[in-house]
Structure formats: C-alpha cells, structure tokens
Motif scaffolding. Structure first.
Motif, PDB file in Angstrom:
ATOM      1  N   VAL A 210      -4.402  44.918  63.055  1.00  7.91           N
ATOM      2  CA  VAL A 210      -5.414  45.845  62.548  1.00  7.91           C
ATOM      3  C   VAL A 210      -5.156  47.202  63.204  1.00  7.91           C
ATOM      4  O   VAL A 210      -5.154  47.317  64.429  1.00  7.91           O
ATOM      5  N   ASP A 211      -4.910  48.218  62.377  1.00  5.43           N
ATOM      6  CA  ASP A 211      -4.522  49.542  62.885  1.00  5.43           C
ATOM      7  C   ASP A 211      -5.512  50.128  63.893  1.00  5.43           C
ATOM      8  O   ASP A 211      -5.111  50.790  64.834  1.00  5.43           O
ATOM      9  N   ASP A 212      -6.793  49.880  63.703  1.00  9.68           N
ATOM     10  CA  ASP A 212      -7.810  50.501  64.557  1.00  9.68           C
ATOM     11  C   ASP A 212      -8.090  49.731  65.842  1.00  9.68           C
ATOM     12  O   ASP A 212      -8.938  50.149  66.625  1.00  9.68           O
TER      13      ASP A 212
ATOM     14  N   SER B 102     -11.981  58.693  64.181  1.00 12.85           N
ATOM     15  CA  SER B 102     -10.639  58.485  63.641  1.00 12.85           C
ATOM     16  C   SER B 102      -9.543  58.564  64.700  1.00 12.85           C
ATOM     17  O   SER B 102      -8.460  58.047  64.505  1.00 12.85           O
ATOM     18  N   THR B 103      -9.795  59.220  65.831  1.00 13.77           N
ATOM     19  CA  THR B 103      -8.765  59.352  66.858  1.00 13.77           C
ATOM     20  C   THR B 103      -8.851  58.261  67.908  1.00 13.77           C
ATOM     21  O   THR B 103      -8.034  58.213  68.808  1.00 13.77           O
ATOM     22  N   HIS B 104      -9.818  57.383  67.809  1.00 10.59           N
ATOM     23  CA  HIS B 104     -10.046  56.379  68.838  1.00 10.59           C
ATOM     24  C   HIS B 104      -9.833  54.975  68.295  1.00 10.59           C
ATOM     25  O   HIS B 104     -10.500  54.569  67.353  1.00 10.59           O
ATOM     26  N   LYS B 105      -8.902  54.254  68.893  1.00  8.72           N
ATOM     27  CA  LYS B 105      -8.756  52.845  68.556  1.00  8.72           C
ATOM     28  C   LYS B 105      -9.792  52.062  69.353  1.00  8.72           C
ATOM     29  O   LYS B 105     -10.150  52.446  70.465  1.00  8.72           O
ATOM     30  N   ILE B 106     -10.272  50.991  68.784  1.00  4.86           N
ATOM     31  CA  ILE B 106     -11.222  50.129  69.480  1.00  4.86           C
ATOM     32  C   ILE B 106     -10.435  49.312  70.501  1.00  4.86           C
ATOM     33  O   ILE B 106      -9.573  48.515  70.136  1.00  4.86           O
TER      34      ILE B 106
END
Length: 185
Positions: free
Chosen positions: A31-33, A5-9
């Motif tokens: 896209v949020d992630d 949850s703390t890491h964006k791709i």
C-alpha cells in the motif's frame, strides 16, 4: 489514502507468530501510503519500537509472550493518547475485546479480516476514528445490551454488619461479639 499527501502512515506490527507478522507486513508494504517502521514479537519489544519510531499506527495482537498487547497498550497510553492502536487478534471473546478497548485501543479486528478491511481500519484510526470489525461491533452491542459496562454498586452493609466488622477489628471472638450485640454466635 492518507489525509496528508506528503506523509506516509508509519506502522508498527506486534505479533508473536512470525509467519502471520511477515505476511501482514508484506501485504501492507504494497500500500503506497503505508510504511512499516517496525515489527515486534512481544509487548516489551513493541514499547521499545514505539519509543524509537513514534509511529502513527500500532497493529497489535493481544496474547504475546513477556508482555501482552493489553499491558503494552496501557503503557503506551500513559504517555501518548494520539497514536492509533488497533488490536488484530484471533480472539473474539467479549472480555478480551473490552479489556483492550479499556486499555486504550482505537479499533479491533479479528485475524481473518480481509486486506480491504485492514486498510480501512488503519485509515479510519489514522484520522482519529474508531474501527471495529462487524463481528466485534455486534459483540460490543450485545455486551452493552446485557449491561456489561454497567458499574457494579458497592455492596451495602447494614448497621449490625458494620458493628460486627468493628468488633472483629478489635480481635474479639465470635462468642464475645455475640454477647456484646445480644445475638447468637
């Protein structure tokens, strides 16, 4: 959605068509992630950006100037087997698909894929799964069915052929070889 949850791709895009690249970047930035950390227009730039940013995912085209996506994938795979590499190309020929997969790509999409499929591919490859669009999957299945991946056996050489090769290596003429082996020239 990312598995952490703390890491964006972190994503690098490589495509030599600026309009397509910008449109894809704009779509993915919503896209949020996802975090677009670089955009390359050829394989050499892709390798430079990869070394600088160490992304989680690379979306690359196959045919690009200076260095194509296949060669860039091979180079990246020499040092990194973990980064997810997805080919996003307008080409859907079996040979190119097989070439990029053999180079080390984890997935393949054709450029007419919709937003949801691209997002799904990124998320699957991020979690170390493979992803192939339906059309690509069908082509791979057909290639396997036709034994496309079957290794070609080395040609067998008869004893007589081996003797001829040895005599050719000794720089004998066809006439001299025929005389030694009691055969017609």
């Amino acid at each position: 959605m990312t598995t952490e949850s703390t890491h964006k791709i972190r994503i690098i895009l490589a495509d030599d068509h600026p309009l397509f690249q910008d449109g894809l970047a704009s779509l993915l930035e919503r896209v949020d992630d996802f975090d677009i950390v670089g955009k390359a227009s050829n394989g050499k730039e892709l390798i430079e950006l990869y070394q600088k940013h160490q992304p989680d995912i690379i979306l690359t085209d196959i045919k690009m100037p200076e260095m194509d996506g296949i060669a860039a994938t091979i180079e990246i795979r020499k040092t990194d087997t973990e980064v997810g590499i997805i080919c996003l190309s307008m080409y859907d020929e079996s040979e190119l698909i097989i070439d990029i997969l053999e180079a080390g790509a984890n997935g393949y999409l054709v450029k007419n894929a919709d937003k949801e499929e691209i997002i799904e591919a990124i998320n699957k490859v991020f979690t170390h799964e493979s992803y192939y669009c339906k059309k690509t999957f069908a082509q791979l299945r057909e290639s396997i069915h036709r034994n496309h991946f079957k290794k070609i056996d080395k040609p067998s050489i008869t004893g007589k052929e081996l003797e001829i090769i040895k005599l050719l290596c000794e720089e004998l003429t066809a006439k001299e070889i025929a005389e030694r082996l009691f055969i017609s020239p």
